[in-house]
Design a protein around this motif. Structure first.
Motif, PDB file in Angstrom:
ATOM      1  N   GLY A   1       2.325   1.815  -3.794  1.00 44.02           N
ATOM      2  CA  GLY A   1       2.099   3.234  -4.036  1.00 44.02           C
ATOM      3  C   GLY A   1       2.249   3.622  -5.486  1.00 44.02           C
ATOM      4  N   ASP A   2       3.019   4.676  -5.730  1.00 45.55           N
ATOM      5  CA  ASP A   2       3.173   5.209  -7.078  1.00 45.55           C
ATOM      6  C   ASP A   2       3.926   4.270  -8.009  1.00 45.55           C
ATOM      7  OD1 ASP A   2       1.837   7.478  -6.297  1.00 45.55           O
ATOM      8  OD2 ASP A   2       3.663   8.648  -5.904  1.00 45.55           O
ATOM      9  N   ASP A   3       4.589   3.252  -7.456  1.00 45.75           N
ATOM     10  CA  ASP A   3       5.305   2.294  -8.297  1.00 45.75           C
ATOM     11  C   ASP A   3       4.364   1.306  -8.980  1.00 45.75           C
ATOM     12  OD1 ASP A   3       7.750   3.387  -7.616  1.00 45.75           O
ATOM     13  OD2 ASP A   3       8.082   2.015  -5.940  1.00 45.75           O
ATOM     14  N   LEU A   4       3.102   1.288  -8.560  1.00 48.09           N
ATOM     15  CA  LEU A   4       2.163   0.304  -9.078  1.00 48.09           C
ATOM     16  C   LEU A   4       1.374   0.854 -10.255  1.00 48.09           C
ATOM     17  CD1 LEU A   4       0.749  -1.190  -5.752  1.00 48.09           C
ATOM     18  CD2 LEU A   4       2.390  -2.241  -7.315  1.00 48.09           C
ATOM     19  N   ASP A   5       1.461   0.157 -11.371  1.00 52.03           N
ATOM     20  CA  ASP A   5       0.572   0.401 -12.497  1.00 52.03           C
ATOM     21  C   ASP A   5       0.126  -0.966 -13.002  1.00 52.03           C
ATOM     22  OD1 ASP A   5       2.651  -0.633 -14.115  1.00 52.03           O
ATOM     23  OD2 ASP A   5       3.440   1.371 -14.488  1.00 52.03           O
ATOM     24  N   VAL A   6      -0.773  -0.977 -13.948  1.00 52.40           N
ATOM     25  CA  VAL A   6      -1.343  -2.249 -14.386  1.00 52.40           C
ATOM     26  C   VAL A   6      -0.277  -3.174 -14.962  1.00 52.40           C
ATOM     27  CG1 VAL A   6      -2.955  -3.327 -15.994  1.00 52.40           C
ATOM     28  CG2 VAL A   6      -3.626  -1.285 -14.732  1.00 52.40           C
TER      29      VAL A   6
ATOM     30  N   SER B   1       0.848  -1.195   0.000  1.00 54.37           N
ATOM     31  CA  SER B   1       0.000   0.000   0.000  1.00 54.37           C
ATOM     32  C   SER B   1       0.883   1.244   0.000  1.00 54.37           C
ATOM     33  CB  SER B   1      -0.896   0.010   1.240  1.00 54.37           C
ATOM     34  OG  SER B   1      -0.134   0.340   2.392  1.00 54.37           O
ATOM     35  N   GLY B   2       0.248   2.390   0.085  1.00 50.12           N
ATOM     36  CA  GLY B   2       1.001   3.633   0.135  1.00 50.12           C
ATOM     37  C   GLY B   2       1.876   3.768   1.361  1.00 50.12           C
ATOM     38  N   HIS B   3       1.628   2.940   2.390  1.00 42.33           N
ATOM     39  CA  HIS B   3       2.479   2.948   3.586  1.00 42.33           C
ATOM     40  C   HIS B   3       3.779   2.182   3.369  1.00 42.33           C
ATOM     41  CE1 HIS B   3      -0.480   4.859   6.088  1.00 42.33           C
ATOM     42  NE2 HIS B   3      -1.358   3.899   5.921  1.00 42.33           N
TER      43      HIS B   3
END
Length: 292
Positions: A75-80, A49-51
């Motif tokens: 977090g921001d490292d996750l994309d589809v 998660s973002g944490h």
């Protein structure tokens, strides 16, 4: 579905998630992945998660074999594309209500569901821990897994040990908190956390912070935390929390020296064996603080 090998599961959004055959390559939110592993399901990958950060948070991963389970990041490292790099045929996510996939932004979640079946398990405050555990167990069974034969007995024994310890007239005051930094702490409101409600049901003397802002947590300074006079502190051990032994606030030092500490993960694994391990730690602390 009529195909012989078809698979389906009704998730906690009241959606029937279907596949042509039973999924075998599961990508899961870390809490879900670690819980499924305890039921004999090895996820091919996990995400945070973002944490969380670039490495998996060991407080959340339980006994997952991290050398063979791919961590996708958080977090921001996750994309589809990142989420799907291991070619999962099922994603298991958690929600804290309203069906939103925790740890993923709404756009990423939308596009993910367009490409792979997604099961959501609700782990929010409205659920009992037993109910959450039942849902993970049902999902694991549908995927071909099962808890070890001794898991239920271990959990029952841990519950009874804690119940007996808490029955002591000298049972200690217990505070659950997450250190925010040198000036502040987040003190849990016990009724808002399913695993803390279990402790209260077993007789543990959980102390509530003062009424005020904050639904799940009360933000207090360390003098206010010390004023709760805890004999036992359940301390958040996730990577986003400051380690309690690094808190040097003078107002806390005396209280901290006198209190026993128990590691607490507010995103608990929801398997019988993981729950039993936590209850055993709390029981040991209660017995020690009570002179038992």
């Amino acid at each position: 579905m009529t195909q012989q090998n078809a698979w389906s599961f009704a998730d906690d959004r009241d959606r029937l998630v279907v596949a042509d055959r039973r999924p075998s390559r599961v990508l899961a939110y870390v809490q879900a992945g670690a819980t499924l592993w305890d039921h004999g399901i090895r996820p091919e990958g996990i995400f945070g998660s973002g944490h969380d950060g670039a490495e998996p948070d060991r407080a959340k991963t339980g006994t997952l074999p991290l050398d063979s389970v791919d961590y996708r990041g958080a977090g921001d490292d996750l994309d589809v594309d990142t989420l799907l790099r291991g070619r999962p045929d099922l994603v298991v996510a958690v929600s804290y209500g309203h069906g939103q996939l925790y740890g993923l932004d709404a756009d990423t979640a939308k596009h993910l569901e367009e490409r792979v079946p997604v099961v959501v398990i609700d782990v929010g405050q409205a659920r009992t821990l037993d109910r959450v555990a039942e849902r993970f167990a049902a999902l694991a069974r549908s995927l071909g897994g099962a808890s070890g034969p001794d898991a239920a007995d271990e959990l029952h024994a841990a519950r009874e040990r804690l119940r007996a310890a808490a029955r002591n007239p000298a049972a200690p005051r217990v505070v659950a908190l997450s250190p925010a930094g040198p000036e502040q702490a987040y003190v849990a409101r016990p009724q808002m956390w399913p695993e803390l409600r279990v402790l209260a049901e077993l007789g543990v003397g959980l102390v509530s912070p003062p009424a005020g802002a904050g639904v799940n947590w009360a933000t207090v300074d360390w003098a206010e935390a010390a004023a709760l006079e805890p004999a036992i502190v359940l301390t958040d051990i996730r990577s986003n929390a400051v380690p309690l032994d690094e808190i040097t606030a003078p107002a806390w030092e005396a209280a901290g020296r006198g209190a026993r500490t128990v590691p607490w993960n507010p995103e608990p694994l929801c398997s019988p064996q993981a729950h039993a391990r936590f209850l055993e730690l709390v029981a040991e602390a209660v017995e020690g603080a009570s002179g038992g």
